[in-house]
Design a protein around this motif. Sequence first.
Motif, PDB file in Angstrom:
ATOM      1  N   ARG A 194     -16.510  -4.804  -4.063  1.00 42.59           N
ATOM      2  CA  ARG A 194     -15.691  -4.528  -2.877  1.00 42.59           C
ATOM      3  C   ARG A 194     -14.220  -4.367  -3.250  1.00 42.59           C
ATOM      4  O   ARG A 194     -13.503  -3.543  -2.668  1.00 42.59           O
ATOM      5  CB  ARG A 194     -15.870  -5.652  -1.855  1.00 42.59           C
ATOM      6  N   LEU A 195     -13.755  -5.157  -4.212  1.00 44.52           N
ATOM      7  CA  LEU A 195     -12.374  -4.999  -4.676  1.00 44.52           C
ATOM      8  C   LEU A 195     -12.166  -3.636  -5.321  1.00 44.52           C
ATOM      9  O   LEU A 195     -11.136  -2.986  -5.111  1.00 44.52           O
ATOM     10  CB  LEU A 195     -12.026  -6.111  -5.668  1.00 44.52           C
ATOM     11  N   ALA A 232     -11.993  -1.094  -2.654  1.00 45.55           N
ATOM     12  CA  ALA A 232     -10.719  -1.192  -1.949  1.00 45.55           C
ATOM     13  C   ALA A 232      -9.593  -0.553  -2.750  1.00 45.55           C
ATOM     14  O   ALA A 232      -8.712   0.114  -2.187  1.00 45.55           O
ATOM     15  CB  ALA A 232     -10.399  -2.651  -1.658  1.00 45.55           C
ATOM     16  N   THR A 265      -9.885   3.203  -2.471  1.00 48.62           N
ATOM     17  CA  THR A 265      -9.424   3.603  -1.143  1.00 48.62           C
ATOM     18  C   THR A 265      -7.906   3.560  -1.055  1.00 48.62           C
ATOM     19  O   THR A 265      -7.276   4.446  -0.461  1.00 48.62           O
ATOM     20  CB  THR A 265     -10.021   2.669  -0.073  1.00 48.62           C
ATOM     21  N   LEU A 266      -7.301   2.539  -1.669  1.00 49.32           N
ATOM     22  CA  LEU A 266      -5.846   2.410  -1.631  1.00 49.32           C
ATOM     23  C   LEU A 266      -5.173   3.559  -2.370  1.00 49.32           C
ATOM     24  O   LEU A 266      -4.174   4.112  -1.901  1.00 49.32           O
ATOM     25  CB  LEU A 266      -5.437   1.068  -2.236  1.00 49.32           C
ATOM     26  N   VAL A 280      -3.063  -1.544   3.423  1.00 48.69           N
ATOM     27  CA  VAL A 280      -3.374  -2.728   2.621  1.00 48.69           C
ATOM     28  C   VAL A 280      -3.887  -3.856   3.513  1.00 48.69           C
ATOM     29  O   VAL A 280      -4.871  -4.536   3.174  1.00 48.69           O
ATOM     30  CB  VAL A 280      -2.128  -3.189   1.836  1.00 48.69           C
ATOM     31  N   LEU A 324      -7.467  -3.163   4.591  1.00 42.84           N
ATOM     32  CA  LEU A 324      -8.406  -3.407   3.495  1.00 42.84           C
ATOM     33  C   LEU A 324      -8.610  -4.901   3.252  1.00 42.84           C
ATOM     34  O   LEU A 324      -9.734  -5.356   3.004  1.00 42.84           O
ATOM     35  CB  LEU A 324      -7.893  -2.726   2.224  1.00 42.84           C
ATOM     36  N   LEU A 325      -7.529  -5.673   3.313  1.00 41.98           N
ATOM     37  CA  LEU A 325      -7.647  -7.116   3.116  1.00 41.98           C
ATOM     38  C   LEU A 325      -8.477  -7.772   4.213  1.00 41.98           C
ATOM     39  O   LEU A 325      -9.286  -8.674   3.946  1.00 41.98           O
ATOM     40  CB  LEU A 325      -6.252  -7.751   3.059  1.00 41.98           C
ATOM     41  N   ASN A 329     -10.847  -6.370   5.971  1.00 38.11           N
ATOM     42  CA  ASN A 329     -12.252  -6.027   5.731  1.00 38.11           C
ATOM     43  C   ASN A 329     -12.847  -6.857   4.599  1.00 38.11           C
ATOM     44  O   ASN A 329     -14.010  -7.279   4.671  1.00 38.11           O
ATOM     45  CB  ASN A 329     -12.375  -4.533   5.407  1.00 38.11           C
ATOM     46  N   LEU A 330     -12.061  -7.103   3.553  1.00 39.64           N
ATOM     47  CA  LEU A 330     -12.542  -7.924   2.443  1.00 39.64           C
ATOM     48  C   LEU A 330     -12.772  -9.364   2.899  1.00 39.64           C
ATOM     49  O   LEU A 330     -13.775  -9.988   2.530  1.00 39.64           O
ATOM     50  CB  LEU A 330     -11.532  -7.886   1.292  1.00 39.64           C
TER      51      LEU A 330
END
Length: 315
Positions: free
Chosen positions: A8-9, A12, A15-16, A292, A295-296, A298-299
Amino acid sequence: MFEAVLRRLGAALVTLVLATGVVFLVIRAVPGDAIGEMLGQSAGDPAAEAALRAFFGLDRPIWSQYLAWAGDLLQGDLGTSMRQGMPVAGIVLDAFLVTLEIGLATLAFAILLGVPLGLAAGARPGGIADMAVEGFTLIGLSAPVFWTGMVLLILADAWLGWAPPLVFTPPDVSLSDNLEGILLPVLALGLLQAAAYAQFTRQQSAALLRQDFVRAAAARGLPWRVVFGRHVLRNIAIPLVTYAGLILVQILGGVVVVETLFGIPGLGRTLLAAIQGRDYPVLQGALLLSVVVALLVNLLIDLAYALIDPRVRGA
């Protein structure tokens, strides 16, 4: 679970990287820039305009500007505001902390009000509580945030004789003034989100009550509070956590209305001012920070899944 987190990281980060390119290109696609307004009486002077464009690096090709910006990002440098002459990192971080306070307070209000209402409505579908909550959600979801904010301002002045301060006070300066200043903005945003949360919770709990295992537990003679607490609440925990993350992202992305209405210097208001002033560095920094944060969140939702339900840890 560790491998799942790494995957997942990695997703992410990809995606970033893609988001940086999209953000940069979209901002550059907006017609006009701040150069003419910054020049003032010298606007229209080709030499002055060329010198200022060269100073900000706007005379280079788009790809060259992007690579320079991306290189600065890798070093933790978001650039300098074209309008304020201050580091973008400080501007967007200060604004984001204000927005984050509003967002977390709104989320807490929505959960504390919406979840009990949804559970009460879902426990007895078709009952008085269900009809009352349905009316609340209908009104809450239909009313625009700016309308709710204006109504709250009018009611506070007409009924309570209280005019909330339209100047934001940081909590470290005065906690009481800070809470007084964010009360109406949180209510204006929170009523909408509480209505959404109540509707979602009602749907989830009502659907679970129709499941065979819940009916079987009730048929065995278990008390209703045990059936509802053990079989309903536990099974809607993951959907509620998911919805909390979605609501938080929605709140953080949509606070520009209340920030403008109540004079709160948050990220939404900063972003709006940067758009109006064509302040490219601030625009890029604010939008990138928003990506960011999404994304965080969602993580964190994925990690919460694993903590709540061990069955998803190996997924």
